[in-house]
Design an enzyme around this catalytic site. Structure first.
Site, PDB file in Angstrom:
ATOM      1  N   ASP A 199       0.866  -1.191   0.000  1.00 25.45           N
ATOM      2  CA  ASP A 199       0.000   0.000   0.000  1.00 25.45           C
ATOM      3  C   ASP A 199       0.908   1.249   0.000  1.00 25.45           C
ATOM      4  O   ASP A 199       0.898   2.037   0.922  1.00 25.45           O
ATOM      5  CB  ASP A 199      -0.956  -0.004   1.209  1.00 25.45           C
ATOM      6  CG  ASP A 199      -0.235   0.017   2.547  1.00 25.45           C
ATOM      7  OD1 ASP A 199       0.944  -0.403   2.604  1.00 25.45           O
ATOM      8  OD2 ASP A 199      -0.836   0.463   3.546  1.00 25.45           O
ATOM      9  N   ASP A 201       6.821   1.289   2.303  1.00 23.67           N
ATOM     10  CA  ASP A 201       6.594   0.353   1.192  1.00 23.67           C
ATOM     11  C   ASP A 201       7.556   0.693   0.053  1.00 23.67           C
ATOM     12  O   ASP A 201       8.059  -0.209  -0.632  1.00 23.67           O
ATOM     13  CB  ASP A 201       5.156   0.467   0.675  1.00 23.67           C
ATOM     14  CG  ASP A 201       4.130   0.243   1.758  1.00 23.67           C
ATOM     15  OD1 ASP A 201       3.588  -0.853   1.882  1.00 23.67           O
ATOM     16  OD2 ASP A 201       3.872   1.210   2.506  1.00 23.67           O
ATOM     17  N   ASN A 237      -2.522   2.723   3.389  1.00 23.64           N
ATOM     18  CA  ASN A 237      -2.043   4.060   3.769  1.00 23.64           C
ATOM     19  C   ASN A 237      -2.856   5.158   3.096  1.00 23.64           C
ATOM     20  O   ASN A 237      -3.002   6.261   3.618  1.00 23.64           O
ATOM     21  CB  ASN A 237      -0.571   4.212   3.384  1.00 23.64           C
ATOM     22  CG  ASN A 237       0.333   3.349   4.253  1.00 23.64           C
ATOM     23  OD1 ASN A 237       0.048   3.131   5.424  1.00 23.64           O
ATOM     24  ND2 ASN A 237       1.407   2.845   3.672  1.00 23.64           N
ATOM     25  N   THR A 287       3.070  -5.935   2.582  1.00 21.73           N
ATOM     26  CA  THR A 287       3.424  -4.792   3.424  1.00 21.73           C
ATOM     27  C   THR A 287       2.245  -3.830   3.586  1.00 21.73           C
ATOM     28  O   THR A 287       2.432  -2.669   3.924  1.00 21.73           O
ATOM     29  CB  THR A 287       4.656  -4.053   2.856  1.00 21.73           C
ATOM     30  OG1 THR A 287       4.321  -3.550   1.554  1.00 21.73           O
ATOM     31  CG2 THR A 287       5.855  -4.967   2.741  1.00 21.73           C
ATOM     32  N   PHE A 292      -1.420  -1.306  12.242  1.00 26.76           N
ATOM     33  CA  PHE A 292      -2.294  -0.793  11.181  1.00 26.76           C
ATOM     34  C   PHE A 292      -2.672  -1.832  10.116  1.00 26.76           C
ATOM     35  O   PHE A 292      -3.839  -1.946   9.747  1.00 26.76           O
ATOM     36  CB  PHE A 292      -1.634   0.427  10.504  1.00 26.76           C
ATOM     37  CG  PHE A 292      -2.444   0.957   9.363  1.00 26.76           C
ATOM     38  CD1 PHE A 292      -3.555   1.763   9.585  1.00 26.76           C
ATOM     39  CD2 PHE A 292      -2.118   0.626   8.048  1.00 26.76           C
ATOM     40  CE1 PHE A 292      -4.325   2.228   8.531  1.00 26.76           C
ATOM     41  CE2 PHE A 292      -2.881   1.090   6.982  1.00 26.76           C
ATOM     42  CZ  PHE A 292      -3.986   1.901   7.226  1.00 26.76           C
ATOM     43  N   ASN A 293      -1.693  -2.571   9.559  1.00 28.40           N
ATOM     44  CA  ASN A 293      -1.989  -3.470   8.430  1.00 28.40           C
ATOM     45  C   ASN A 293      -2.990  -4.557   8.819  1.00 28.40           C
ATOM     46  O   ASN A 293      -3.814  -4.973   7.993  1.00 28.40           O
ATOM     47  CB  ASN A 293      -0.710  -4.132   7.897  1.00 28.40           C
ATOM     48  CG  ASN A 293       0.189  -3.150   7.187  1.00 28.40           C
ATOM     49  OD1 ASN A 293      -0.255  -2.089   6.738  1.00 28.40           O
ATOM     50  ND2 ASN A 293       1.469  -3.477   7.098  1.00 28.40           N
ATOM     51  N   HIS A 351       9.566  -0.424   8.804  1.00 27.22           N
ATOM     52  CA  HIS A 351       8.643  -1.558   8.911  1.00 27.22           C
ATOM     53  C   HIS A 351       8.725  -2.486   7.682  1.00 27.22           C
ATOM     54  O   HIS A 351       9.035  -3.666   7.785  1.00 27.22           O
ATOM     55  CB  HIS A 351       7.191  -1.063   8.969  1.00 27.22           C
ATOM     56  CG  HIS A 351       6.881  -0.094  10.049  1.00 27.22           C
ATOM     57  ND1 HIS A 351       6.977  -0.402  11.385  1.00 27.22           N
ATOM     58  CD2 HIS A 351       6.413   1.183   9.998  1.00 27.22           C
ATOM     59  CE1 HIS A 351       6.590   0.642  12.098  1.00 27.22           C
ATOM     60  NE2 HIS A 351       6.244   1.622  11.292  1.00 27.22           N
ATOM     61  N   ASP A 352       8.358  -1.929   6.519  1.00 27.78           N
ATOM     62  CA  ASP A 352       8.088  -2.784   5.361  1.00 27.78           C
ATOM     63  C   ASP A 352       9.324  -3.431   4.738  1.00 27.78           C
ATOM     64  O   ASP A 352       9.256  -4.610   4.359  1.00 27.78           O
ATOM     65  CB  ASP A 352       7.297  -1.990   4.311  1.00 27.78           C
ATOM     66  CG  ASP A 352       5.896  -1.657   4.807  1.00 27.78           C
ATOM     67  OD1 ASP A 352       5.444  -2.308   5.769  1.00 27.78           O
ATOM     68  OD2 ASP A 352       5.249  -0.767   4.231  1.00 27.78           O
TER      69      ASP A 352
HETATM   70  C1  BDR Z   1       2.534  -0.338   8.570  1.00 27.68           C
HETATM   71  O1  BDR Z   1       1.463   0.578   8.324  1.00 27.68           O
HETATM   72  C2  BDR Z   1       1.852   1.559   7.390  1.00 27.68           C
HETATM   73  O2  BDR Z   1       1.803   2.810   8.001  1.00 27.68           O
HETATM   74  C3  BDR Z   1       3.263   1.235   6.950  1.00 27.68           C
HETATM   75  O3  BDR Z   1       3.386   1.344   5.543  1.00 27.68           O
HETATM   76  C4  BDR Z   1       3.508  -0.179   7.422  1.00 27.68           C
HETATM   77  O4  BDR Z   1       3.192  -1.126   6.419  1.00 27.68           O
HETATM   78  C5  BDR Z   1       3.117  -0.096   9.931  1.00 27.68           C
HETATM   79  O5  BDR Z   1       2.148  -0.296  10.908  1.00 27.68           O
HETATM   80 CA    CA Z   2       2.773  -0.497   4.172  1.00 25.31          CA
END
Ligand code: BDR
Ligand code: CA
Length: 320
Positions: free
Chosen positions: A10, A15, A37, A121, A163-164, A237-238
């Site tokens: 996303d 990402d 996102n 991701t 979030f994901n 993160h990703d």
């Molecule tokens: C995840 O959520 C998004 O904000 C970032 O791209 C990452 O995949 C982190 O929680």
């Molecule tokens: Ca992401």
């Protein structure tokens, strides 16, 4: 031989980092896009912008789900800006997505490519749709799903949810309960890999268009995460979900039973990770005995941040 993989994302600041890392360390067969996102229209354009910037225009892009399987659609403008990738002013891309849907693309590639890995991701909607349509056959073809999502402990979308997973918990539930091997790279490790000012300076000093765009993206993302959570820099993160496949020594995994909380009033979207077999010391997470429940995932419990940064900066340096 590089490992064949599809990146489902996303796009998103981090990402974008995952695309660049995957473009050099894996046999990247395609990038599929999903809501998250920002709306999927934006995440698709952002993906095409990054591929064009990096001269990875040969990698096909397939646009995917515009909304979660069952729940309300949510985005993250407070973290990623209105476009989903605010910061650098990248030109409108000439790359266009292929006509196939993301889920269709994933299913077709899984049938055609032996040993294919999926790296996710963003919210897991595309992958869940592909798995559901394949009724079991697809899962036996996929060598593994490496996903950035969830956490052992503190969340970001809520006190306990990442979030994901939170953005489409029903999709996550399908993936974690499915037959394909899952590797979960959660906030408990990704927050330890921060784009500190010094690391961002080192990237900017490479001087290429890609490096400057990466530095701009990381500056924007760092500013947002510093203000919101007091972090020392953007969490990577990703790209760590890419490292989990391309350079697994960056992370240490432990097998665990992971359940997705679908109903909890305060815990909705949480990854409930049964780590009762590990030491209670969060810093150590050392195995003391066999898991109490049959594991359904390998969960990242430790990360070598220096190894990640060395590899990542070397990779950025290879782009024009
Ligand atoms: C995840 O959520 C998004 O904000 C970032 O791209 C990452 O995949 C982190 O929680
Ligand atoms: Ca992401």
């Amino acid at each position: 031989m590089p490992i064949p993989a599809i990146l489902d994302c996303d796009t998103g600041h981090d990402d974008a980092m995952a695309i660049l890392l995957a473009g050099r360390t894996l046999d990247l067969r395609g990038v599929t896009t999903v809501h998250g996102n920002a709306p999927v229209e934006n995440t698709t354009v952002n993906t095409c912008k990054i591929l064009e910037l990096a001269r990875l225009a040969h990698v096909p892009v397939a646009a995917g789900a515009a909304r979660p399987l069952k729940r309300r659609l949510s985005h993250a403008p407070g973290v990623h800006g209105a476009t989903g990738m605010d910061g650098p002013d990248l030109p409108a891309p000439s790359i266009r997505p292929v006509g196939e849907s993301a889920a269709g693309f994933i299913a077709r590639m899984a049938a055609e490519v032996d040993g294919l890995r999926l790296i996710a991701t963003g919210p897991l909607t595309n992958i869940a749709e592909a798995l559901a349509a394949g009724s079991g056959a697809l899962e036996s073809r996929i060598a593994g799903v490496s996903l950035m999502g969830g956490a052992i402990g503190q969340g970001n979308a809520s006190a306990v949810a990442e979030f994901n997973i939170w953005a489409d918990p029903d999709a996550a539930d399908l993936v974690f309960r499915g037959a394909a091997p899952v590797r979960m790279v959660g906030l408990n490790v990704t927050r330890q890999v921060a784009a500190t000012p010094d690391r961002r300076r080192r990237i900017r000093a490479l001087g290429t268009r890609t490096a400057v765009a990466v530095a701009d993206l990381l500056d924007y993302f760092s500013d947002r995460l510093q203000r919101r959570y007091g972090l020392p820099g953007a969490s990577m993160h990703d790209p760590l979900a890419v490292s989990a496949v391309a350079d697994p020594d960056v992370l240490r995994f432990e097998p665990m039973k992971v359940d997705i909380e679908l109903r909890g009033e305060h815990t909705y979207g949480m990854t409930v990770c049964d780590h009762r077999h590990l030491s209670p010391d969060a810093a150590g997470m050392v195995r003391q005995r066999d898991p109490l429940e049959p594991p359904n995932a390998e969960v990242a419990v430790a990360v070598d941040a220096e190894r990640f940064w060395t590899r990542f900066i070397d990779v950025v340096a290879t782009y024009p």
